[in-house]
Write a protein that holds these residues in place. Sequence first.
Motif, PDB file in Angstrom:
ATOM      1  N   UNK A 306     -42.164 -28.517   9.710  1.00 29.88           N
ATOM      2  CA  UNK A 306     -43.281 -29.190  10.363  1.00 29.88           C
ATOM      3  C   UNK A 306     -42.991 -29.282  11.855  1.00 29.88           C
ATOM      4  N   UNK A 307     -43.962 -28.858  12.665  1.00 38.77           N
ATOM      5  CA  UNK A 307     -43.821 -28.979  14.125  1.00 38.77           C
ATOM      6  C   UNK A 307     -42.496 -28.416  14.622  1.00 38.77           C
ATOM      7  N   UNK A 308     -42.096 -27.294  14.040  1.00 38.58           N
ATOM      8  CA  UNK A 308     -40.858 -26.650  14.448  1.00 38.58           C
ATOM      9  C   UNK A 308     -39.606 -27.269  13.877  1.00 38.58           C
ATOM     10  N   UNK A 309     -39.756 -28.307  13.014  1.00 39.91           N
ATOM     11  CA  UNK A 309     -38.601 -29.007  12.456  1.00 39.91           C
ATOM     12  C   UNK A 309     -38.412 -28.600  10.997  1.00 39.91           C
ATOM     13  N   UNK A 310     -37.322 -27.910  10.646  1.00 40.91           N
ATOM     14  CA  UNK A 310     -37.072 -27.578   9.238  1.00 40.91           C
ATOM     15  C   UNK A 310     -36.952 -28.853   8.406  1.00 40.91           C
ATOM     16  N   UNK A 311     -37.421 -28.784   7.172  1.00 37.97           N
ATOM     17  CA  UNK A 311     -37.458 -29.952   6.299  1.00 37.97           C
ATOM     18  C   UNK A 311     -36.247 -29.941   5.379  1.00 37.97           C
ATOM     19  N   UNK A 312     -35.563 -31.067   5.324  1.00 42.77           N
ATOM     20  CA  UNK A 312     -34.454 -31.256   4.391  1.00 42.77           C
ATOM     21  C   UNK A 312     -35.048 -31.499   3.007  1.00 42.77           C
ATOM     22  N   UNK A 313     -34.730 -30.629   2.047  1.00 47.45           N
ATOM     23  CA  UNK A 313     -35.333 -30.738   0.724  1.00 47.45           C
ATOM     24  C   UNK A 313     -34.998 -32.047   0.023  1.00 47.45           C
ATOM     25  N   UNK A 314     -33.947 -32.741   0.449  1.00 49.32           N
ATOM     26  CA  UNK A 314     -33.553 -33.987  -0.205  1.00 49.32           C
ATOM     27  C   UNK A 314     -34.299 -35.183   0.360  1.00 49.32           C
ATOM     28  N   UNK A 315     -35.041 -34.996   1.456  1.00 49.24           N
ATOM     29  CA  UNK A 315     -35.654 -36.145   2.113  1.00 49.24           C
ATOM     30  C   UNK A 315     -37.118 -36.301   1.722  1.00 49.24           C
ATOM     31  N   UNK A 316     -37.655 -37.470   2.054  1.00 47.78           N
ATOM     32  CA  UNK A 316     -39.075 -37.739   1.815  1.00 47.78           C
ATOM     33  C   UNK A 316     -39.947 -36.938   2.766  1.00 47.78           C
ATOM     34  N   UNK A 317     -39.329 -36.247   3.716  1.00 52.76           N
ATOM     35  CA  UNK A 317     -40.042 -35.452   4.704  1.00 52.76           C
ATOM     36  C   UNK A 317     -40.723 -34.230   4.070  1.00 52.76           C
ATOM     37  N   UNK A 318     -40.235 -33.795   2.881  1.00 53.10           N
ATOM     38  CA  UNK A 318     -40.701 -32.553   2.270  1.00 53.10           C
ATOM     39  C   UNK A 318     -42.173 -32.611   1.884  1.00 53.10           C
ATOM     40  N   UNK A 319     -42.647 -33.730   1.344  1.00 58.12           N
ATOM     41  CA  UNK A 319     -44.011 -33.782   0.835  1.00 58.12           C
ATOM     42  C   UNK A 319     -45.022 -34.121   1.923  1.00 58.12           C
TER      43      UNK A 319
END
Length: 319
Positions: A306-319
């Motif tokens: 998102x916005x150039x930031x890779x998402x850590x699959x373990x975080x709530x950031x993924x969804x």
Amino acid sequence: MHLDELDRRIVGALQVDGRASWRRIAEVLEVSVSTVTRRGMALLNSGAVRVVALPPTTTTAILEITTTPQRVDAVARELAARADTIFVYVLGAPARIVVEAHQPSDGALARAVLDEIPAVEGVTGVSASPILDYYRTLSSWMPGQLSPTETAALNDAFGRQPPVAMPKLGDADQRIQDILEADGRAAVTDIAAAVGQSEASIRRRLAGLIGTRIDVRAVVSPTLLGLDVSAFLWVQTTPAAVPKIAEDLAASPFVRYAAMTMGEHQLVVDVAVATLEDFRRFVTEGPWTSAVASIRSSAVLAAYKRSGVPVDERSAFRR
């Protein structure tokens, strides 16, 4: 991870101005500085909220990539690792990947579409639609956690689309941007040490860069803001109707991204709402639908960048 109303308002403040001090945010939200500092630091330390310098608005394209079912995850990861990708979403109906990618130079899009991405194991097809105009990007998205008065108090320029294809930054300014892309709230003392200039010089440079050449904003999963249904839309209409439809779309707090594309569909839209019923109303009752010929929509199953930031699959950031 659960965010209560105050957490979401702090996130909203960081979406409006990622470098606002905790004291200034506390003043605008009318909450104690200690509470805002404690809550804000907890949000950042959790990794659920990232404050970064968003990639400058440049010439980009929307890519659609189809893969074999077994390779969707691996392909999405590889696409997220590319320096030229801005967002990477895995979609349903049918499963495929949608990507926004920079076109940093002549021939870059052709190389990506014809050579580089097809060479990734599992990729079965690639299509590209260059972006012709932007109406909303994530640098101007904040879905209503703050009032217009609070938003203006933090950043009266919030919501304005930055110009495309600004002149290249000088070496020192580029180093500042690189630092802020990793940590948008990096301290002036740390930036000064890394760049090799005085704190006073860095403050002057930041004042000239932020809001004009560099946007520093919070990047957060819509789910953490109570928006559990994310979808990507392709909208078909007449070219003459695009400006009015885009104006109506950009007025919605649920539209995270809207752009005009070259291709069969004139607009692409990234939207996040609370429920499926809200999504039904969005695509059937919104004022923008009156001039639409057709809509193709797909649920966003997972975000890998998102916005150039890779998402850590373990975080709530993924969804």
